[in-house]
Design a protein around this motif. Sequence first.
Motif, PDB file in Angstrom:
ATOM      1  N   GLN A   1      -7.342   8.569  21.094  1.00  0.00           N
ATOM      2  CA  GLN A   1      -7.478   8.100  22.415  1.00  0.00           C
ATOM      3  C   GLN A   1      -8.005   6.540  22.244  1.00  0.00           C
ATOM      4  OE1 GLN A   1     -10.023   9.681  25.276  1.00  0.00           O
ATOM      5  NE2 GLN A   1     -11.608  10.251  23.787  1.00  0.00           N
ATOM      6  N   ARG A   2      -7.796   5.708  23.275  1.00  0.00           N
ATOM      7  CA  ARG A   2      -8.580   4.401  22.955  1.00  0.00           C
ATOM      8  C   ARG A   2     -10.059   4.381  22.634  1.00  0.00           C
ATOM      9  NH1 ARG A   2      -7.394  -0.462  26.462  1.00  0.00           N
ATOM     10  NH2 ARG A   2      -7.515  -1.478  24.482  1.00  0.00           N
ATOM     11  N   PRO A   3     -10.670   3.569  22.041  1.00  0.00           N
ATOM     12  CA  PRO A   3     -12.039   3.655  21.893  1.00  0.00           C
ATOM     13  C   PRO A   3     -12.768   3.615  23.207  1.00  0.00           C
ATOM     14  CG  PRO A   3     -11.079   1.942  20.328  1.00  0.00           C
ATOM     15  CD  PRO A   3     -10.194   2.532  21.362  1.00  0.00           C
ATOM     16  N   GLN A   4     -13.828   4.280  23.214  1.00  0.00           N
ATOM     17  CA  GLN A   4     -14.650   4.597  24.525  1.00  0.00           C
ATOM     18  C   GLN A   4     -16.058   4.230  24.263  1.00  0.00           C
ATOM     19  OE1 GLN A   4     -13.148   6.141  27.236  1.00  0.00           O
ATOM     20  NE2 GLN A   4     -11.060   5.915  25.853  1.00  0.00           N
TER      21      GLN A   4
ATOM     22  N   GLU B   1      -8.555  -1.666  17.619  1.00  0.00           N
ATOM     23  CA  GLU B   1      -7.069  -1.050  17.585  1.00  0.00           C
ATOM     24  C   GLU B   1      -6.028  -1.685  16.729  1.00  0.00           C
ATOM     25  OE1 GLU B   1      -6.375   1.422  21.945  1.00  0.00           O
ATOM     26  OE2 GLU B   1      -6.405  -0.736  21.930  1.00  0.00           O
TER      27      GLU B   1
ATOM     28  N   LEU C   1     -15.099   6.289  18.241  1.00  0.00           N
ATOM     29  CA  LEU C   1     -13.616   6.264  17.815  1.00  0.00           C
ATOM     30  C   LEU C   1     -13.120   7.717  17.392  1.00  0.00           C
ATOM     31  CD1 LEU C   1     -13.940   3.165  15.354  1.00  0.00           C
ATOM     32  CD2 LEU C   1     -13.274   3.072  17.499  1.00  0.00           C
TER      33      LEU C   1
ATOM     34  N   GLY D   1      -5.536   1.660  15.655  1.00  0.00           N
ATOM     35  CA  GLY D   1      -5.180   2.376  16.940  1.00  0.00           C
ATOM     36  C   GLY D   1      -3.849   3.569  16.893  1.00  0.00           C
ATOM     37  N   SER D   2      -3.132   3.401  15.988  1.00  0.00           N
ATOM     38  CA  SER D   2      -2.055   4.359  15.694  1.00  0.00           C
ATOM     39  C   SER D   2      -2.662   5.659  15.132  1.00  0.00           C
ATOM     40  CB  SER D   2      -0.860   3.938  14.808  1.00  0.00           C
ATOM     41  OG  SER D   2      -1.368   3.904  13.408  1.00  0.00           O
TER      42      SER D   2
ATOM     43  N   ASN E   1     -14.029  -6.009  21.316  1.00  0.00           N
ATOM     44  CA  ASN E   1     -13.292  -5.108  22.101  1.00  0.00           C
ATOM     45  C   ASN E   1     -12.485  -4.016  21.662  1.00  0.00           C
ATOM     46  OD1 ASN E   1     -10.877  -6.388  22.021  1.00  0.00           O
ATOM     47  ND2 ASN E   1     -11.379  -8.066  23.438  1.00  0.00           N
ATOM     48  N   ALA E   2     -12.083  -3.122  22.532  1.00  0.00           N
ATOM     49  CA  ALA E   2     -11.066  -2.250  21.849  1.00  0.00           C
ATOM     50  C   ALA E   2      -9.721  -2.599  21.424  1.00  0.00           C
ATOM     51  CB  ALA E   2     -10.853  -1.293  23.027  1.00  0.00           C
ATOM     52  N   ARG E   3      -9.361  -3.824  21.928  1.00  0.00           N
ATOM     53  CA  ARG E   3      -7.985  -4.435  21.415  1.00  0.00           C
ATOM     54  C   ARG E   3      -8.271  -4.911  20.116  1.00  0.00           C
ATOM     55  NH1 ARG E   3      -4.644  -9.232  24.551  1.00  0.00           N
ATOM     56  NH2 ARG E   3      -2.775  -9.288  22.948  1.00  0.00           N
TER      57      ARG E   3
END
Length: 399
Positions: free
Chosen positions: A21-24, A153, A108, A16-17, A148-150
């Motif tokens: 932006q967050r995965p869409q 990331e 991503l 994630g760093s 999931n995105a979490r």
Amino acid sequence: MRGEVGSRERRTVALGSVLKQRPQNGYSPNDLPEWTGLQALGLSCLGSHGFSPKQLKNVPDTPLARRSQLENGDLLMSRANTRELVGLVGRFSDTGVPCIYPDLMMRLQPDSDRCLPEYLEIVLRSEPLRRVVRGGARGTSDSMVKINARLVEGLSIPLPVVEGQREIVSVHSAFERRIEVLQKQADKRTALLSGLTDSLLQHHVDKLVALGDAVIECQAGVTLGAHRVPRHNAVGYLRVANVRKGWIDADDIAILESQKRDFPRYELAKGDVLVVEGHANPEQIGRAAVVDETTSGLLYQNHLFRLRFDDVIPEFAALWLNASVVRSYWRTRCTTSSGLYTINSKLLAGVPFPQLGLEEQRQITEVCRVASRSVESAKQQIRKIRVLQASAVEDLLAG
């Protein structure tokens, strides 16, 4: 810097760093039969070796859909699939037609000043990262799990300096170029073999019975779950990923916790024919392969059917089940509401099957066996290079 540990030269960071932006997630409108000027990717566009433009669908061209339009080089990850296939990654290559990606994928977007997209693709396709993703996927059944995105990331990835990333990409690409040459040879030989097989079999389409009348057993395999996590009685089992079209890949055998009652019911024997029950690609539904001495004694998962015959040569049965006439049968009968195409024992029992004597079966099988040797030779070379490639890349990633 957030998520970084280790040395400046070879540090590890949270994925994630390095994302802008967050995965869409994408968008999945209903597909249309007619051309609209906009297409959507199918889940099977992401495979174990990256992106391939398969299973494209015509979709309504709307402003909402266009928000998920892809650009050449976009990095995509599947967020739902079977446990073996979830989290597959590939970089989108322009198909010549505007394309969107579905809700079952996420996009991503790494900051290329810190992390090259082509490098990140290699990292996320490496086996250590694949194990983490598969282990973190959640679902009530291994036939459909999600990430999931979490989770994405939080994945820990090695991050050398950009020049080091380029070197790893260069090594990986050199292997890919050699594999591409061999793959073209294998594809050409496979097409010739498929044509030969269909030609030999088409003369017998007037002698068809239902497969259910030809088999003596049709049995689904072991249902996985928490109670199957290996503890005391671990044993190998075959998954969908192991059963290819006409052959079994025994290079990556998974293990599960066995019970005494498993072996009388689920143990494989030489000559058993395994048929794939579920797949994201409808063209791969029902693909079949014969168990040989290297895989006999293993168990098999519930997304495979085991067929046993009395007066049918197993290799002949696999040839027929992989032939075009049976492919046509599945195309007219397979549907999906989840992105995963499945078949059931009733549909399998209804597959048209030729009623031939053993001598006719032997003749057809032997002709195809001789022709298949050149195909297997090319595939074996590719497998060896893939192993070398994976080893070289993992060594480079480890520093």
